[in-house]
Design an enzyme around this catalytic site. Structure first.
Site, PDB file in Angstrom:
ATOM      1  N   ALA A 254      40.569  43.939  11.057  1.00 58.03           N
ATOM      2  CA  ALA A 254      40.949  43.778   9.743  1.00 58.03           C
ATOM      3  C   ALA A 254      42.276  43.656   9.660  1.00 58.03           C
ATOM      4  O   ALA A 254      43.074  44.627  10.332  1.00 58.03           O
ATOM      5  CB  ALA A 254      40.556  44.711   8.833  1.00 58.03           C
TER       6      ALA A 254
ATOM      7  N   GLU B 271      35.041  46.576  17.702  1.00 56.94           N
ATOM      8  CA  GLU B 271      35.531  47.002  16.443  1.00 56.94           C
ATOM      9  C   GLU B 271      37.101  47.698  16.652  1.00 56.94           C
ATOM     10  O   GLU B 271      37.600  48.537  15.706  1.00 56.94           O
ATOM     11  CB  GLU B 271      34.865  48.199  15.388  1.00 56.94           C
ATOM     12  CG  GLU B 271      33.675  47.367  15.070  1.00 56.94           C
ATOM     13  CD  GLU B 271      33.247  47.899  13.615  1.00 56.94           C
ATOM     14  OE1 GLU B 271      32.154  48.351  13.319  1.00 56.94           O
ATOM     15  OE2 GLU B 271      34.298  48.471  12.736  1.00 56.94           O
TER      16      GLU B 271
ATOM     17  N   ARG C   9      25.611  52.231   7.222  1.00 56.37           N
ATOM     18  CA  ARG C   9      25.289  52.987   6.196  1.00 56.37           C
ATOM     19  C   ARG C   9      25.053  52.323   4.673  1.00 56.37           C
ATOM     20  O   ARG C   9      25.853  52.491   3.668  1.00 56.37           O
ATOM     21  CB  ARG C   9      26.568  54.174   5.898  1.00 56.37           C
ATOM     22  CG  ARG C   9      26.559  55.188   6.964  1.00 56.37           C
ATOM     23  CD  ARG C   9      27.754  56.056   6.717  1.00 56.37           C
ATOM     24  NE  ARG C   9      29.054  55.427   6.522  1.00 56.37           N
ATOM     25  CZ  ARG C   9      30.002  55.260   7.765  1.00 56.37           C
ATOM     26  NH1 ARG C   9      29.546  55.289   9.013  1.00 56.37           N
ATOM     27  NH2 ARG C   9      31.249  54.824   7.359  1.00 56.37           N
TER      28      ARG C   9
ATOM     29  N   HIS D 181       5.618  38.703  18.811  1.00 62.47           N
ATOM     30  CA  HIS D 181       6.572  37.292  18.794  1.00 62.47           C
ATOM     31  C   HIS D 181       6.189  36.644  17.387  1.00 62.47           C
ATOM     32  O   HIS D 181       5.210  37.140  16.776  1.00 62.47           O
ATOM     33  CB  HIS D 181       6.407  36.391  20.054  1.00 62.47           C
ATOM     34  CG  HIS D 181       6.798  37.060  21.234  1.00 62.47           C
ATOM     35  ND1 HIS D 181       6.777  36.195  22.494  1.00 62.47           N
ATOM     36  CD2 HIS D 181       7.467  38.215  21.652  1.00 62.47           C
ATOM     37  CE1 HIS D 181       7.321  36.985  23.639  1.00 62.47           C
ATOM     38  NE2 HIS D 181       7.686  38.213  22.791  1.00 62.47           N
TER      39      HIS D 181
ATOM     40  N   GLU E 228       5.191  33.435  16.760  1.00 61.56           N
ATOM     41  CA  GLU E 228       3.938  32.361  16.567  1.00 61.56           C
ATOM     42  C   GLU E 228       2.722  33.043  16.415  1.00 61.56           C
ATOM     43  O   GLU E 228       2.025  32.661  15.474  1.00 61.56           O
ATOM     44  CB  GLU E 228       4.013  31.551  18.142  1.00 61.56           C
ATOM     45  CG  GLU E 228       5.121  30.672  18.433  1.00 61.56           C
ATOM     46  CD  GLU E 228       5.939  31.258  19.174  1.00 61.56           C
ATOM     47  OE1 GLU E 228       6.573  32.823  19.085  1.00 61.56           O
ATOM     48  OE2 GLU E 228       6.734  31.057  20.169  1.00 61.56           O
TER      49      GLU E 228
HETATM   50  N1  LIG Z   1      42.308  47.057  11.242  1.00 59.73           N
HETATM   51  C1  LIG Z   1      41.245  47.068  12.186  1.00 59.73           C
HETATM   52  O1  LIG Z   1      40.314  46.439  12.025  1.00 59.73           O
HETATM   53  C2  LIG Z   1      41.209  48.558  13.196  1.00 59.73           C
HETATM   54  C3  LIG Z   1      42.303  49.007  13.449  1.00 59.73           C
HETATM   55  N2  LIG Z   1      42.226  50.065  14.396  1.00 59.73           N
HETATM   56  C4  LIG Z   1      43.458  50.800  14.493  1.00 59.73           C
HETATM   57  O2  LIG Z   1      43.933  50.437  15.803  1.00 59.73           O
HETATM   58  C5  LIG Z   1      44.674  51.825  16.381  1.00 59.73           C
HETATM   59  C6  LIG Z   1      44.302  52.160  17.743  1.00 59.73           C
HETATM   60  O3  LIG Z   1      44.531  51.057  18.637  1.00 59.73           O
HETATM   61  P1  LIG Z   1      45.079  51.219  19.991  1.00 59.73           P
HETATM   62  O4  LIG Z   1      45.828  52.269  19.948  1.00 59.73           O
HETATM   63  O5  LIG Z   1      45.440  49.965  20.425  1.00 59.73           O
HETATM   64  O6  LIG Z   1      43.679  51.793  20.630  1.00 59.73           O
HETATM   65  P2  LIG Z   1      42.172  51.129  21.391  1.00 59.73           P
HETATM   66  O7  LIG Z   1      41.235  51.527  20.339  1.00 59.73           O
HETATM   67  O8  LIG Z   1      42.470  49.519  21.685  1.00 59.73           O
HETATM   68  O9  LIG Z   1      42.164  52.041  22.570  1.00 59.73           O
HETATM   69  C7  LIG Z   1      43.259  51.714  23.602  1.00 59.73           C
HETATM   70  C8  LIG Z   1      42.822  52.674  24.747  1.00 59.73           C
HETATM   71  O10 LIG Z   1      41.515  52.573  25.437  1.00 59.73           O
HETATM   72  C9  LIG Z   1      41.770  52.796  26.778  1.00 59.73           C
HETATM   73  N3  LIG Z   1      40.998  51.669  27.535  1.00 59.73           N
HETATM   74  C10 LIG Z   1      39.801  51.656  28.024  1.00 59.73           C
HETATM   75  N4  LIG Z   1      39.471  50.735  28.622  1.00 59.73           N
HETATM   76  C11 LIG Z   1      40.320  49.817  28.230  1.00 59.73           C
HETATM   77  C12 LIG Z   1      40.557  48.260  28.264  1.00 59.73           C
HETATM   78  N5  LIG Z   1      39.515  47.315  28.712  1.00 59.73           N
HETATM   79  N6  LIG Z   1      41.435  47.864  27.495  1.00 59.73           N
HETATM   80  C13 LIG Z   1      42.181  48.363  26.655  1.00 59.73           C
HETATM   81  N7  LIG Z   1      42.150  49.715  26.705  1.00 59.73           N
HETATM   82  C14 LIG Z   1      41.510  50.481  27.356  1.00 59.73           C
HETATM   83  C15 LIG Z   1      43.056  52.788  26.997  1.00 59.73           C
HETATM   84  O11 LIG Z   1      43.353  54.281  27.367  1.00 59.73           O
HETATM   85  P3  LIG Z   1      44.127  54.318  28.888  1.00 59.73           P
HETATM   86  O12 LIG Z   1      44.927  53.232  29.229  1.00 59.73           O
HETATM   87  O13 LIG Z   1      44.879  55.598  28.317  1.00 59.73           O
HETATM   88  O14 LIG Z   1      43.048  54.669  29.863  1.00 59.73           O
HETATM   89  C16 LIG Z   1      43.859  52.370  25.730  1.00 59.73           C
HETATM   90  O15 LIG Z   1      44.922  53.303  25.792  1.00 59.73           O
HETATM   91  C17 LIG Z   1      44.549  52.797  15.291  1.00 59.73           C
HETATM   92  O16 LIG Z   1      45.394  53.120  14.371  1.00 59.73           O
HETATM   93  C18 LIG Z   1      43.112  52.065  14.438  1.00 59.73           C
HETATM   94  O17 LIG Z   1      43.385  52.653  13.045  1.00 59.73           O
HETATM   95  C19 LIG Z   1      41.354  50.222  14.965  1.00 59.73           C
HETATM   96  C20 LIG Z   1      40.170  49.421  14.928  1.00 59.73           C
HETATM   97  C21 LIG Z   1      40.050  48.422  13.985  1.00 59.73           C
HETATM   98  N1  LIG Z   2      10.910  36.430  20.570  1.00 58.04           N
HETATM   99  C1  LIG Z   2      10.018  35.352  21.103  1.00 58.04           C
HETATM  100  C2  LIG Z   2      10.088  35.087  22.417  1.00 58.04           C
HETATM  101  N2  LIG Z   2      10.886  35.492  23.263  1.00 58.04           N
HETATM  102  C3  LIG Z   2      10.781  35.380  25.052  1.00 58.04           C
HETATM  103  O1  LIG Z   2       9.701  36.343  25.377  1.00 58.04           O
HETATM  104  C4  LIG Z   2      10.685  37.085  26.257  1.00 58.04           C
HETATM  105  C5  LIG Z   2      10.428  38.530  26.157  1.00 58.04           C
HETATM  106  O2  LIG Z   2       9.095  38.820  26.236  1.00 58.04           O
HETATM  107  P1  LIG Z   2       8.101  40.210  26.044  1.00 58.04           P
HETATM  108  O3  LIG Z   2       8.989  41.323  26.617  1.00 58.04           O
HETATM  109  O4  LIG Z   2       6.609  39.872  26.741  1.00 58.04           O
HETATM  110  O5  LIG Z   2       8.139  40.500  24.599  1.00 58.04           O
HETATM  111  C6  LIG Z   2      12.034  36.776  25.990  1.00 58.04           C
HETATM  112  O6  LIG Z   2      13.101  37.024  27.159  1.00 58.04           O
HETATM  113  C7  LIG Z   2      11.980  35.320  25.487  1.00 58.04           C
HETATM  114  O7  LIG Z   2      11.686  34.463  26.685  1.00 58.04           O
HETATM  115  N3  LIG Z   2       9.240  33.928  22.894  1.00 58.04           N
HETATM  116  C8  LIG Z   2       8.293  33.488  21.887  1.00 58.04           C
HETATM  117  O8  LIG Z   2       7.516  32.721  22.400  1.00 58.04           O
HETATM  118  N4  LIG Z   2       8.432  33.896  20.538  1.00 58.04           N
HETATM  119  C9  LIG Z   2       9.111  34.763  20.120  1.00 58.04           C
HETATM  120  O9  LIG Z   2       9.166  35.341  18.956  1.00 58.04           O
HETATM  121 ZN   LIG Z   3       5.948  34.532  22.688  1.00 56.30          ZN
END
Ligand SMILES: NC(=O)C1=CN([C@@H]2O[C@H](COP(=O)(O)OP(=O)(O)OC[C@H]3O[C@@H](n4cnc5c(N)ncnc54)[C@H](OP(=O)(O)O)[C@@H]3O)[C@@H](O)[C@H]2O)C=CC1
Ligand SMILES: Nc1c(N[C@@H]2O[C@H](COP(=O)(O)O)[C@@H](O)[C@H]2O)[nH]c(=O)[nH]c1=O
Ligand SMILES: [Zn+2]
Length: 362
Positions: free
Chosen positions: A158, A292, A211, A54, A56
């Site tokens: 985005a 994402e 990356r 931790h 401290e």
């Molecule tokens: N610009 C950006 O920041 C980003 C852009 N994109 C773009 O978005 C597009 C993809 O989006 P989209 O097609 O909507 O796909 P998603 O990545 O949102 O996936 C949707 C699918 O996931 C399944 N799923 C499972 N659990 C859930 C849930 N709780 N809620 C919703 N869906 C769920 C569903 O499949 P089912 O219903 O069939 O079971 C659904 O069809 C791509 O073209 C990609 O390039 C993607 C990420 C980021």
């Molecule tokens: N990281 C942190 C704390 N974290 C505390 O310790 C718990 C985890 O304990 P353990 O699994 O034993 O490491 C965590 O849930 C939180 O309560 N405490 C502190 O005094 N100082 C620290 O820097």
């Molecule tokens: Zn501690």
């Protein structure tokens, strides 16, 4: 003793230290600690990578004998429990610290006020609440998991100038530039897990690793919501599962590519819904989940009130014909979110929105 500007200055330094290990301390929060003697910093500590030691004891070690009569500034209440390490409160008492300034009380039921009590019982002066708001934000993942039983959900999208996330059938569309992408990788490194929908996994074949030079080891768990286990074993995610873990959440009994995925080292978990997934992740110690995309997963989480923060990257390009509309844009934010930060990354604008506490907007 009342809170002074000096208290705030040293607590700010402790918060700054804590931020350096966010997302890299396992289930433990990243805590910062600064020991101050006669107005000088004599020891500094941040929860080590992986979660232990931790903060401290590290700061006390650096301070050595100078800790006697000094003030310790800690972002989280020092622990009182015998966990994997002995209680930090004992180490503070043993070192002869005379005052402890804490930003946030620890909701961990094993601590929860006990650490403060141990210090006070040892006649140490305790001041609580200094820069509480800033410190809460710095450890918001940990606090969300402890108090809500789910990870903090950070949605990253985005969006193009015409409000699109991509184009149907076009795979990954470059909406933002290199600086924004670097920032996304930093956010990945600071998260405990990253989630995408199967739509994104199929359309983009993303790797979802970090990356960046020096942060290659910081890639978090990758999660795909994929009811029918459609993720191909040939996808980048499955092919890299041996080095960076992948979890695929499927519906009960789903077959699909299950066997081939398991052979590739992908973990398959049967879960009924996104709430169950979030609580499963929290039980594994995951405090922050970066989402994402894509569009449908983002809409689903927003409509369930499960998004805590939004990182909206606004690019200059226009997608036009065949665009996939974003569920949110800077001019169409769901109710209950407030702009917390805004900055330029090259030619792209990053806007960060925090969800307001329910009491602030109902
Ligand atoms: N610009 C950006 O920041 C980003 C852009 N994109 C773009 O978005 C597009 C993809 O989006 P989209 O097609 O909507 O796909 P998603 O990545 O949102 O996936 C949707 C699918 O996931 C399944 N799923 C499972 N659990 C859930 C849930 N709780 N809620 C919703 N869906 C769920 C569903 O499949 P089912 O219903 O069939 O079971 C659904 O069809 C791509 O073209 C990609 O390039 C993607 C990420 C980021
Ligand atoms: N990281 C942190 C704390 N974290 C505390 O310790 C718990 C985890 O304990 P353990 O699994 O034993 O490491 C965590 O849930 C939180 O309560 N405490 C502190 O005094 N100082 C620290 O820097
Ligand atoms: Zn501690």
């Amino acid at each position: 003793m009342s809170i002074t500007a000096r208290d705030e200055r040293f607590m700010r330094e402790a918060i700054g230290l804590s931020l350096t290990h966010v997302g890299r301390t396992g289930s433990n929060p990243s805590v910062g600690c600064v020991i101050v003697k006669d107005g000088q910093v004599v020891g500094r500590g941040v929860t080590a990578l992986g979660g232990r030691p931790h903060a401290e004891p590290q700061a006390l070690d650096e301070a050595g004998v100078k800790a006697r009569g000094a003030t310790a500034y800690v972002t989280l209440e020092p622990c009182s429990h015998h966990g994997k390490t002995p209680p930090c409160a004992n180490a503070i008492i043993a070192a002869g610290i005379s005052r402890v300034v804490v930003a946030v009380a620890d909701p961990d039921p094993r601590v929860s006020g006990q650490g403060l009590k141990m210090l006070a019982d040892a006649d140490i002066e305790v001041t609580i609440g200094v820069l509480q708001k800033e410190a809460r934000r710095a450890m918001s993942g940990y606090l969300t998991r402890q108090t809500k039983g789910r990870p903090q959900v950070i949605l990253k999208l985005a969006v193009s100038a015409d409000g699109m996330l991509g184009r149907e059938g076009a795979g990954q569309v470059a909406i933002t530039g290199a600086q924004a992408r670097t920032e996304v990788h930093r956010l990945r490194a600071a998260s405990d897990a990253i989630l995408v929908g199967i739509g994104t996994a199929l359309a983009d074949d993303p790797e979802l690793t970090v990356r960046l030079p020096g942060l290659e080891e910081a890639s978090p768990l990758r999660v795909v919501v994929d009811r029918r286990a459609e993720l191909p074993a040939s996808s980048k995610l499955a092919r890299t599962a041996g080095s960076v873990p992948v979890l695929v959440a499927v519906s009960t009994g789903a077959e699909g590519n299950r066997a081939a995925l398991a052979d590739a080292g992908v973990e398959i978990v049967e879960l009924e819904g996104v709430e169950e997934l979030l609580s499963t992740l929290a039980q594994r110690g995951i405090s922050s989940l970066m989402v994402e995309g894509g569009a449908r997963v983002a809409s689903d989480l927003l409509s369930r009130g499960l998004v805590d923060r939004i990182h909206l990257y606004c690019g200059e390009i226009v997608v036009g014909e065949g665009g996939i509309a974003s569920p949110i844009t800077a001019s169409q934010m769901p109710a209950g979110f407030a702009l917390a930060e805004e900055r330029m990354l090259g030619r792209d604008r990053l806007r960060i929105y925090d969800r307001l506490p329910a009491s602030a907007w109902v």
